[in-house]
Motif scaffolding. Structure first.
Motif, PDB file in Angstrom:
ATOM      1  N   UNK A 266      47.689  30.844  56.691  1.00  0.00           N
ATOM      2  CA  UNK A 266      46.399  31.041  56.024  1.00  0.00           C
ATOM      3  C   UNK A 266      46.345  32.309  55.189  1.00  0.00           C
ATOM      4  N   UNK A 267      45.595  32.208  54.085  1.00  0.00           N
ATOM      5  CA  UNK A 267      45.343  33.350  53.205  1.00  0.00           C
ATOM      6  C   UNK A 267      43.825  33.462  53.066  1.00  0.00           C
ATOM      7  N   UNK A 268      43.209  34.125  54.018  1.00  0.00           N
ATOM      8  CA  UNK A 268      41.743  34.181  54.100  1.00  0.00           C
ATOM      9  C   UNK A 268      41.147  34.825  52.848  1.00  0.00           C
ATOM     10  N   UNK A 269      40.066  34.243  52.348  1.00  0.00           N
ATOM     11  CA  UNK A 269      39.370  34.765  51.181  1.00  0.00           C
ATOM     12  C   UNK A 269      38.482  35.934  51.604  1.00  0.00           C
ATOM     13  N   UNK A 270      38.692  37.095  50.988  1.00  0.00           N
ATOM     14  CA  UNK A 270      38.012  38.323  51.390  1.00  0.00           C
ATOM     15  C   UNK A 270      36.887  38.747  50.452  1.00  0.00           C
ATOM     16  N   UNK A 271      36.919  38.277  49.219  1.00  0.00           N
ATOM     17  CA  UNK A 271      36.086  38.869  48.172  1.00  0.00           C
ATOM     18  C   UNK A 271      34.727  38.215  47.986  1.00  0.00           C
ATOM     19  N   UNK A 272      34.492  37.059  48.594  1.00  0.00           N
ATOM     20  CA  UNK A 272      33.243  36.351  48.325  1.00  0.00           C
ATOM     21  C   UNK A 272      32.042  37.182  48.735  1.00  0.00           C
ATOM     22  N   UNK A 273      31.175  37.499  47.771  1.00  0.00           N
ATOM     23  CA  UNK A 273      29.967  38.269  48.033  1.00  0.00           C
ATOM     24  C   UNK A 273      30.198  39.738  48.296  1.00  0.00           C
ATOM     25  N   UNK A 274      31.387  40.248  47.994  1.00  0.00           N
ATOM     26  CA  UNK A 274      31.710  41.655  48.270  1.00  0.00           C
ATOM     27  C   UNK A 274      30.974  42.593  47.303  1.00  0.00           C
ATOM     28  N   UNK A 275      30.939  43.875  47.671  1.00  0.00           N
ATOM     29  CA  UNK A 275      30.366  44.897  46.796  1.00  0.00           C
ATOM     30  C   UNK A 275      31.236  45.039  45.555  1.00  0.00           C
TER      31      UNK A 275
ATOM     32  N   UNK B  94      26.536  43.030  35.380  1.00  0.00           N
ATOM     33  CA  UNK B  94      26.652  41.584  35.529  1.00  0.00           C
ATOM     34  C   UNK B  94      27.884  41.112  36.253  1.00  0.00           C
ATOM     35  N   UNK B  95      28.679  42.028  36.820  1.00  0.00           N
ATOM     36  CA  UNK B  95      29.964  41.650  37.415  1.00  0.00           C
ATOM     37  C   UNK B  95      29.835  40.975  38.766  1.00  0.00           C
ATOM     38  N   UNK B  96      28.627  40.908  39.336  1.00  0.00           N
ATOM     39  CA  UNK B  96      28.468  40.212  40.625  1.00  0.00           C
ATOM     40  C   UNK B  96      28.850  38.743  40.519  1.00  0.00           C
ATOM     41  N   UNK B  97      28.798  38.165  39.309  1.00  0.00           N
ATOM     42  CA  UNK B  97      29.180  36.753  39.159  1.00  0.00           C
ATOM     43  C   UNK B  97      30.664  36.539  39.456  1.00  0.00           C
ATOM     44  N   UNK B  98      31.451  37.604  39.470  1.00  0.00           N
ATOM     45  CA  UNK B  98      32.893  37.477  39.691  1.00  0.00           C
ATOM     46  C   UNK B  98      33.243  37.226  41.150  1.00  0.00           C
ATOM     47  N   UNK B  99      32.305  37.392  42.056  1.00  0.00           N
ATOM     48  CA  UNK B  99      32.579  37.150  43.479  1.00  0.00           C
ATOM     49  C   UNK B  99      31.563  36.185  44.083  1.00  0.00           C
ATOM     50  N   UNK B 100      30.935  35.368  43.237  1.00  0.00           N
ATOM     51  CA  UNK B 100      29.892  34.467  43.741  1.00  0.00           C
ATOM     52  C   UNK B 100      30.411  33.080  44.087  1.00  0.00           C
ATOM     53  N   UNK B 101      31.701  32.812  43.872  1.00  0.00           N
ATOM     54  CA  UNK B 101      32.271  31.525  44.219  1.00  0.00           C
ATOM     55  C   UNK B 101      31.980  30.423  43.226  1.00  0.00           C
TER      56      UNK B 101
ATOM     57  N   UNK C 217      35.507  36.676  32.049  1.00  0.00           N
ATOM     58  CA  UNK C 217      36.053  36.262  33.335  1.00  0.00           C
ATOM     59  C   UNK C 217      34.954  35.596  34.159  1.00  0.00           C
ATOM     60  N   UNK C 218      35.321  34.524  34.873  1.00  0.00           N
ATOM     61  CA  UNK C 218      34.300  33.860  35.670  1.00  0.00           C
ATOM     62  C   UNK C 218      34.452  34.091  37.165  1.00  0.00           C
ATOM     63  N   UNK C 219      35.651  34.467  37.633  1.00  0.00           N
ATOM     64  CA  UNK C 219      35.805  34.712  39.072  1.00  0.00           C
ATOM     65  C   UNK C 219      37.053  35.558  39.322  1.00  0.00           C
ATOM     66  N   UNK C 220      36.942  36.425  40.331  1.00  0.00           N
ATOM     67  CA  UNK C 220      38.095  37.147  40.879  1.00  0.00           C
ATOM     68  C   UNK C 220      38.105  36.877  42.376  1.00  0.00           C
ATOM     69  N   UNK C 221      39.198  36.331  42.860  1.00  0.00           N
ATOM     70  CA  UNK C 221      39.358  36.070  44.294  1.00  0.00           C
ATOM     71  C   UNK C 221      40.389  37.030  44.862  1.00  0.00           C
TER      72      UNK C 221
END
Length: 392
Positions: free
Chosen positions: A62-71, A78-85, A199-203
């Protein structure tokens, strides 16, 4: 396959009411599901260790996703959209960065992980090698152990990329003792759109327990659309795997070469492998554009050979049924696909031919799946991938 131009920054995405409601419900379910993500990942890693090797190698870890909803902190708002899934939806516009005035996004991961995988997507680009809609060309990834807000502190460079040619990349890096990770973009393509970096997402995935649940979806325009994880195309492959295999949250790279024939992708396979050194599995959906059976077979064999030589796992799907061209030429091409899968002893991918043959109304234009067909393709891929995961 045509695709819409990106929306200007700040313009709200349009979603049908039913889709919007389903998205909210899915998000609510995800919150409950993620209450103990670290525990689930540890249990999944233990299952993988106990399972031992299979005919296709040891099980994925497993490679657990750490960034969803992070600071998040960034050079522009407007960069909060990059961790909103949300992929291929509202995006962050970073402007027109230069080495002297870079665009940057920092994400707080916190202490604990010793190795992480950072992947970014510029999904308003459709083809894997398209960059007009804001993909970075020159950039670096930095980490910090002492930053308090993503802006201050000491930063060290973990990865440096120059001349990036594609719309999405993933990079593994050491994270021992670190708290923050930061993507710093310094150059874009000369032909970039009017909004600049887009950019639309960073995981950020945790690789600390040997995580290698990292997938490249190698294909043509069919795959480029299906695996973009747009709202209409979800549940995605990663969503389906997460539901079927607790503790797993795959990282995905959508490498769709629009209008490409198999032999043309075979000519690029070494580059794709070099761009994705941390991907363990290559999910291959090719052949829809091919008209020469010997070249189809030779191209597919070369792709499989090069993927295996690089220590990765190739999984090949049957080509989806189509109605655009009348005569069912796909059946003859799938005989070639079947022969390669059997001769190479590969784990078979999903039978996309049979599914769409029985449901031709799920083809939007006689060739490319509609939204419901795209969701089904991802589900079928997740079912075919089950032997690569440990038993629950």
């Amino acid at each position: 396959m045509s695709h819409p131009a990106p929306r200007p920054p700040g313009r709200p995405a349009f979603l049908p009411v039913a889709l919007a409601i389903s998205t909210v419900l899915a998000a609510a379910g995800a919150v409950a599901w993620e209450r103990t993500p670290a525990r689930r990942a540890r249990a999944a890693a233990a299952r993988a260790e106990r399972a031992g090797p299979s005919p296709h190698g040891r099980p994925l870890r497993p490679a657990r996703l750490l960034s969803r909803g992070a600071q998040v902190a960034a050079s522009r708002p407007g960069a909060a959209v990059l961790v909103d899934g949300v992929y291929r939806g509202d995006a962050w516009s970073g402007g027109f960065p230069t080495p002297a005035a870079p665009a940057w996004v920092a994400i707080r991961i916190g202490r604990g992980p010793s190795r992480v995988l950072l992947s970014w997507t510029s999904s308003h680009n459709h083809d894997y090698r398209e960059q007009q809609y804001g993909a970075p060309v020159d950039y670096r990834i930095e980490t910090s152990a002492d930053s308090r807000d993503g802006r201050d502190g000491t930063w060290r460079t973990a990865v440096e990329a120059r001349g990036n040619p594609v719309r999405s990349r993933a990079h593994a890096l050491d994270f021992t003792g670190q708290r923050w990770v930061r993507l710093v973009v310094t150059a874009l393509s000369p032909r970039v759109n009017e909004w600049g970096l887009f950019l639309d997402e960073i995981d950020v995935h945790d690789l600390s327990v040997g995580g290698d649940d990292v997938w490249v979806f190698l294909g043509d325009s069919i795959g480029a659309g299906v695996f973009d994880r747009a709202a209409a195309h979800r549940p995605s492959f990663a969503d389906a795997i997460a539901r079927a295999h607790p503790g797993y949250q795959p990282a995905m790279i959508d490498a769709g070469f629009c209008r490409a024939r198999t032999w043309e992708v075979a000519e690029r396979i070494d580059e794709v492998l070099a761009l994705n050194p941390d991907a363990r599995v290559f999910a291959i959906v090719l052949g829809a554009n091919d008209g020469d059976l010997p070249r189809l077979r030779a191209g597919l064999e070369r792709i499989v050979e090069r993927v295996r030589a690089a220590g990765r796992i190739p999984v090949v799907a049957r080509i989806p049924f189509q109605t655009r061209y009348g005569y069912d030429w796909v059946a003859q091409k799938n005989a070639v696909v079947d022969a390669v899968v059997a001769a190479q002893g590969l784990l078979p991918g999903p039978d996309l031919y049979a599914w769409f043959r029985d449901r031709p109304d799920r083809l939007a234009d006689g060739l490319h799946p509609d939204a419901e067909g795209a969701v089904a393709m991802s589900r079928l891929w997740a079912e075919a991938a089950a032997p690569l995961y440990p038993p629950p």
